[in-house]
Enzyme design. Structure first.
Site, PDB file in Angstrom:
ATOM      1  N   HIS A 192       0.856  -1.197   0.000  1.00  0.00           N
ATOM      2  CA  HIS A 192       0.000   0.000   0.000  1.00  0.00           C
ATOM      3  C   HIS A 192       0.885   1.239   0.000  1.00  0.00           C
ATOM      4  CE1 HIS A 192      -3.257  -2.728   1.839  1.00  0.00           C
ATOM      5  NE2 HIS A 192      -3.506  -2.533   0.553  1.00  0.00           N
ATOM      6  N   GLU A 195       1.793   3.864   3.030  1.00  0.00           N
ATOM      7  CA  GLU A 195       2.337   3.346   4.290  1.00  0.00           C
ATOM      8  C   GLU A 195       3.865   3.404   4.244  1.00  0.00           C
ATOM      9  OE1 GLU A 195       0.358  -0.487   4.392  1.00  0.00           O
ATOM     10  OE2 GLU A 195      -1.601   0.459   4.306  1.00  0.00           O
ATOM     11  N   ARG A 250      -3.269   4.758  -2.036  1.00  0.00           N
ATOM     12  CA  ARG A 250      -3.105   3.425  -1.466  1.00  0.00           C
ATOM     13  C   ARG A 250      -2.885   2.350  -2.529  1.00  0.00           C
ATOM     14  NH1 ARG A 250      -5.455  -0.039   2.771  1.00  0.00           N
ATOM     15  NH2 ARG A 250      -6.567  -1.790   1.871  1.00  0.00           N
ATOM     16  N   HIS A 320       3.011  -3.571   6.632  1.00  0.00           N
ATOM     17  CA  HIS A 320       1.992  -2.545   6.421  1.00  0.00           C
ATOM     18  C   HIS A 320       2.007  -1.558   7.583  1.00  0.00           C
ATOM     19  CE1 HIS A 320      -0.407  -4.534   3.127  1.00  0.00           C
ATOM     20  NE2 HIS A 320       0.287  -5.578   3.569  1.00  0.00           N
ATOM     21  N   GLU A 394       1.439  -4.845  10.973  1.00  0.00           N
ATOM     22  CA  GLU A 394       0.901  -3.485  10.892  1.00  0.00           C
ATOM     23  C   GLU A 394       1.759  -2.673  11.845  1.00  0.00           C
ATOM     24  OE1 GLU A 394      -1.482  -2.141   9.078  1.00  0.00           O
ATOM     25  OE2 GLU A 394      -2.487  -3.887   8.228  1.00  0.00           O
TER      26      GLU A 394
HETATM   27 ZN   LIG Z   1      -1.473  -1.849   4.131  1.00  0.00          ZN
END
Ligand SMILES: [Zn+2]
Ligand SMILES: *[C@@H]1O[C@H](CO)[C@@H](O)[C@H](O)[C@H]1NC(C)=O
Ligand SMILES: *[C@@H]1O[C@H](CO)[C@@H](O)[C@H](O)[C@H]1NC(C)=O
Ligand SMILES: *[C@@H]1O[C@H](CO)[C@@H](O)[C@H](O)[C@H]1NC(C)=O
Ligand SMILES: *[C@@H]1O[C@H](CO)[C@@H](O)[C@H](O)[C@H]1NC(C)=O
Length: 433
Positions: A192, A195, A250, A320, A394
């Site tokens: 993405h 990020e 994104r 991410h 994340e």
């Molecule tokens: Zn992501």
């Protein structure tokens, strides 16, 4: 996407239709003045319906979760609201008795605050590379070429294909060529685009590997017994676009023949329960799954590489942001994987190792129950294709800065994440069961 849709809107006591979406939806360079990021947490079913309907209508940019579909009672919801929209949305929320807090009051100022500290970034010097700033795609690719030349004993750079816009998809293979066959770990960052801490971490990992290989016995063991395939920027077109046009982009940048909207969510485009729950068929949505599985050349190229090396690759790690979580399969359904206890133990140890650095806590668990259900993800695909340890990180933070994580926090974020990655890697080298 299955949305509760129309009927709910009709029940709303408020004038949903009075809400005006600010057009154009996507701002360009310098176009975020007065935009806000707000946080709402619906307290009951009614508020949930109101928020879903409003966000669907306004097509606001959701920072977390990634689609209105995921908003349920208690969901921490961060949303970027353009200035024009906030004039109608904020009073609307007040009227509906929905509490909100303002996370970022002026997005343009927040972006400028981040770029202001960039005078010390030493763009060109590759020998004294600055790992505590975010780097553009061009800088990252120059850095990769440089390492390929200067560290040819441990680094081999190659391309797995080309992006939609024709950019090469570079991967670094890191490790000592000590024996003909070695197990391998795959790591990708920047699926993405917005990020940015992801690519910064992939670069940090490579730096640490090359700098500590001589002195740190753990790193030496890792690079002797394993290969690491590191892809610092997966979604190269999107990442580039996030530097030149829209900081909060994104998706990929592929064109759609029937809609004006560009791009596909590269983490919904994999051939595993493709475009089922938690993905959207609509090309303008941020979770658009694409016209068919592997429609995106970036996804197709990496899937092809992983398929070809599935026997060798024992772990798939994808980076991410943001949420501070360590996730493993399944993403697409509520069920535990067959090797649950081994994977869970690896995750438990990894988040403890991470926490030992600065006390930052990560939640961990199956992606479906820890984050939300999403189909067509790279992690599920890797797992389904025979890679036993599949994880998605994340990274920081939990919303204070969101995607605009200050460069000051690159070092602590990467330092603690390194501990987690090393811990998972060591787990891999031991027998589980
Ligand atoms: Zn992501
Ligand atoms: C500006 O950046 C610094 C760190 O780089 C951060 O501590 C501060 O909170 C930021 N201010 C705003 C308004 O974002
Ligand atoms: C990396 O270096 C090797 C030679 O050491 C070369 O054959 C290869 O083409 C280089 N990779 C890239 C992508 O330039
Ligand atoms: C469980 O893990 C072991 C090794 O860690 C592997 O050999 C086995 O194939 C895995 N089983 C499943 C169902 O993934
Ligand atoms: C991995 O985590 C476990 C449990 O916290 C710990 O005992 C072990 O020392 C860690 N290993 C490394 C290399 O951090």
């Amino acid at each position: 996407m299955r949305l509760p849709g129309g009927p709910a809107a009709a029940l709303l006591p408020l004038c949903l239709l009075c809400l005006q979406a600010a057009l154009p939806l996507r701002a360009h360079r310098g176009g975020y003045a007065g935009d806000k990021v707000i946080r709402v947490v619906p307290e009951n079913e009614k508020q949930t319906q109101i928020l879903r309907a409003a966000f669907n209508r306004l097509k606001v940019d959701l920072w977390q979760p990634s689609s209105p579909f995921y908003i349920t009672e208690g969901t921490v919801t961060d949303v970027r609201v353009p200035q024009n929209t906030s004039r109608s949305l904020l009073p609307y929320l007040q009227q509906a008795n929905i509490q909100y807090t303002i996370l970022i009051s002026d997005l343009q100022k927040a972006i400028e605050n981040q770029t202001a500290s960039r005078s010390h970034r030493n763009r060109r010097s590759l020998s004294e590379y600055n790992y505590e700033v975010y780097h553009s795609l061009e800088e990252i690719q120059d850095w990769m070429h440089h390492l390929n030349e200067t560290h040819s004993d441990l680094v081999h750079m190659f391309s797995v294909g080309k992006s939609y816009e024709g950019r090469p998809l570079f991967v670094l293979k890191i490790g000592k060529r000590s024996r003909p066959y070695k197990k391998a770990v795959w790591m990708d960052c920047g699926i993405h685009a917005r990020e940015w801490i992801g690519p910064a971490f992939c670069q940090w990992f490579v730096k640490e590997a090359l700098q500590t290989y001589q002195t740190d016995p753990v790193m030496r063991k890792m690079l002797t017994q394993l290969y690491f395939y590191v892809m610092p920027v997966f979604n190269v077109d999107g990442y580039h676009f996030s530097w030149t046009h829209d900081r909060f982009w994104r998706k990929t940048r592929s064109k759609n023949t029937r809609f004006r909207c560009h791009g596909v969510d590269a983490n919904r485009n994999w051939k595993v329960k493709w475009c089922d729950e938690g993905a959207s068929f609509h090309p303008c949505d941020d979770t658009y799954c694409g016209p068919f599985p592997e429609s995106e050349p970036e996804v197709k190229a990496v899937a092809h590489f992983l398929r070809k090396h599935r026997k060798q690759i024992k772990a798939y790690l994808s980076f991410h942001a943001y949420a501070q979580m360590l996730l493993y399969p399944y993403s697409y359904k509520y069920a535990t994987i067959p090797n649950f206890s081994c994977v869970e133990l690896a995750a438990y140890n990894a988040v403890n190792a991470l926490q030992s650095a600065y006390g930052v806590r990560y939640r961990y668990g199956p992606a479906s129950s820890t984050l939300y259900v999403s189909s067509g993800s790279s992690m599920d695909w890797a797992y389904k294709n025979g890679i036993p340890y599949a994880f998605a990180f994340e990274l920081r933070d939990t919303g204070h800065f969101g995607f605009l994580l200050p460069e000051m926090l690159i070092k602590p974020t990467c330092t603690e994440t390194m501990l987690a990655v090393k811990n998972i890697t060591l787990h891999l080298l031991k027998k589980c069961h």
